[in-house]
Design an enzyme around this catalytic site. Structure first.
Site, PDB file in Angstrom:
ATOM      1  N   LYS A  55       1.782 -60.991 -30.410  1.00 22.85           N
ATOM      2  CA  LYS A  55       0.720 -60.350 -29.680  1.00 22.85           C
ATOM      3  C   LYS A  55       0.665 -60.597 -28.146  1.00 22.85           C
ATOM      4  O   LYS A  55       0.701 -59.689 -27.501  1.00 22.85           O
ATOM      5  CB  LYS A  55      -0.752 -60.676 -30.184  1.00 22.85           C
ATOM      6  N   SER A  96       1.556 -63.209 -35.525  1.00 19.75           N
ATOM      7  CA  SER A  96       0.716 -62.732 -34.504  1.00 19.75           C
ATOM      8  C   SER A  96       1.011 -63.461 -33.225  1.00 19.75           C
ATOM      9  O   SER A  96       0.318 -63.120 -32.043  1.00 19.75           O
ATOM     10  CB  SER A  96      -1.061 -63.109 -34.942  1.00 19.75           C
ATOM     11  N   TYR A 129     -10.935 -59.259 -34.825  1.00 24.69           N
ATOM     12  CA  TYR A 129      -9.654 -59.400 -34.756  1.00 24.69           C
ATOM     13  C   TYR A 129      -9.130 -58.407 -35.663  1.00 24.69           C
ATOM     14  O   TYR A 129      -9.469 -57.966 -36.498  1.00 24.69           O
ATOM     15  CB  TYR A 129      -9.266 -60.678 -35.564  1.00 24.69           C
TER      16      TYR A 129
END
Length: 372
Positions: free
Chosen positions: A51, A48, A157
């Site tokens: 991101k 992640s 999330y």
């Protein structure tokens, strides 16, 4: 404890199988080091931490007038309009949904307020996936899960930033891997970052570990599909701590690194502010313990445009207003725009937010500030 000693301590005490870390100030790199199963140039799955890079790509598209933060995403990506709000998942696996009342925007996607979720942390999405059977990884099927709430209503999330990556593809006419290479990785000199593990990266790829019952670590053969149907902008990049530090230094430098500008200063300022209004982050309960522990640390945090923002100082560590996030295999970064300090710390260990690995990361961060 010196910065280097914090890494050695993490490995010697069994907090992590190996660690690679770097830190920088506005003047440049102030520390680089590694211990245990990782080397400084080890290629790691940053998960992640992808991101923020996808967010930067999306904001380049905003700068170029391809779409706006509050443009309905369906104007660029019609298939996102097919998403409906989940009503129920029956005991027999029957799924009921209803149309959403408002359109999803890029702002919703980048702040995780789109209404989407992850089966890792949301019980309803977990039940949906169980009812539908295994969803094909790195595919549109994996991104087809329903909404949990109206867009803009709450923070959850989610797979939102995978969809933001698809918006970049649609608006640029390029696949996300090529777009990022041409517009971010090459300009910022990040040769070891990509969705595919290139020949030069392959010998340096680090193994992802899990803790075993004896207290040590077992290496796994974990690797993402190298020919994916979708380049997942939410979590599929491989990189090194050195490459990623160049990205965080660019953000700390308001869009510029070593004379090369990839974002406007006003864009980075916008990305670094609360972009979700009165909505706040809330704890998430893990549905898949082997993948993640409970995410309690986000409670009350705000979200910028792909960054988590801490509203208060962390004593001995980053200042209020700092940007941060991490990756599933316990890799973490922070960008402190007040004290002008950024750091990247990585191990390759599942599940996410391993308590001992987090303490080791915090020790690294404290030692960086103590040394300045």
């Amino acid at each position: 404890m010196s910065i280097a000693d914090s890494l050695k301590h993490a490995v010697e005490t069994g907090d992590a199988p190996g660690v690679a870390a770097m830190a920088a100030t506005a003047g440049g790199t102030v520390f680089e080091g590694a211990a245990g199963a990782l080397n400084l140039d080890s290629v790691i799955w940053i998960a992640s931490m992808t991101k923020a890079i996808t967010g930067a790509a999306a904001m380049q598209m905003v700068e170029r007038g391809k779409f706006g933060l509050d443009t309905p995403a369906a104007e660029i990506l019609p298939e996102i309009a097919r998403k409906e709000v989940l009503v129920s998942v029956g005991a027999d696996g029957t799924v009921k949904t209803r149309p959403a009342k408002r359109p999803i925007t890029l702002r919703h996607l980048l702040t995780h307020t789109s209404g989407m979720g992850y089966d890792t942390w949301d019980a309803d999405i977990f039940r949906y996936v169980q009812a539908k059977g295994p969803l094909k990884p790195n595919s549109m099927e994996m991104l087809s899960t329903p909404l949990l709430a109206e867009p803009g209503e709450r923070w959850e999330y989610s797979i939102s930033i995978d969809w933001a990556g698809l918006m970049v593809e649609a608006a640029s006419g390029m696949k996300l891997d090529r777009y990022m290479k041409d517009n971010l990785f090459d300009p910022l000199q990040m040769p070891d970052t990509g969705f595919k593990i290139g020949p030069a990266m392959r010998p340096r790829k680090a193994a992802v570990h899990v803790r075993n019952k004896e207290g040590g670590f077992t290496a796994t053969d974990h690797e993402l599909n190298q020919e994916p149907e979708v380049f997942m902008g939410g979590g599929a990049l491989y990189s090194t701590v050195g490459d990623y530090l160049r990205f965080t230094r660019m953000i700390m430098g308001q869009g510029m690194l070593e004379g090369v500008r990839v974002l406007k200063p006003e864009t980075v300022a916008l990305m670094s502010q609360n972009a979700m209004g009165d909505v706040s982050c809330r704890p998430l309960k893990s549905q898949i313990p082997g993948r993640s522990t409970d995410m309690n640390f986000v409670d009350g945090m705000k979200w910028g445009l792909t960054f988590m923002i801490n509203p208060q100082d962390f004593p001995g560590r980053r200042a209020a207003g700092s940007l941060s996030w991490g990756g599933l295999a316990n890799s973490y970064y922070w960008i402190d725009p007040v004290k002008k300090v950024t750091g990247v710390w990585a191990t390759q260990l599942l599940p996410f937010y391993d308590a001992r690995a987090v303490v080791a990361f915090e020790n690294f961060e404290r030692s960086v500030y103590a040394a300045l």
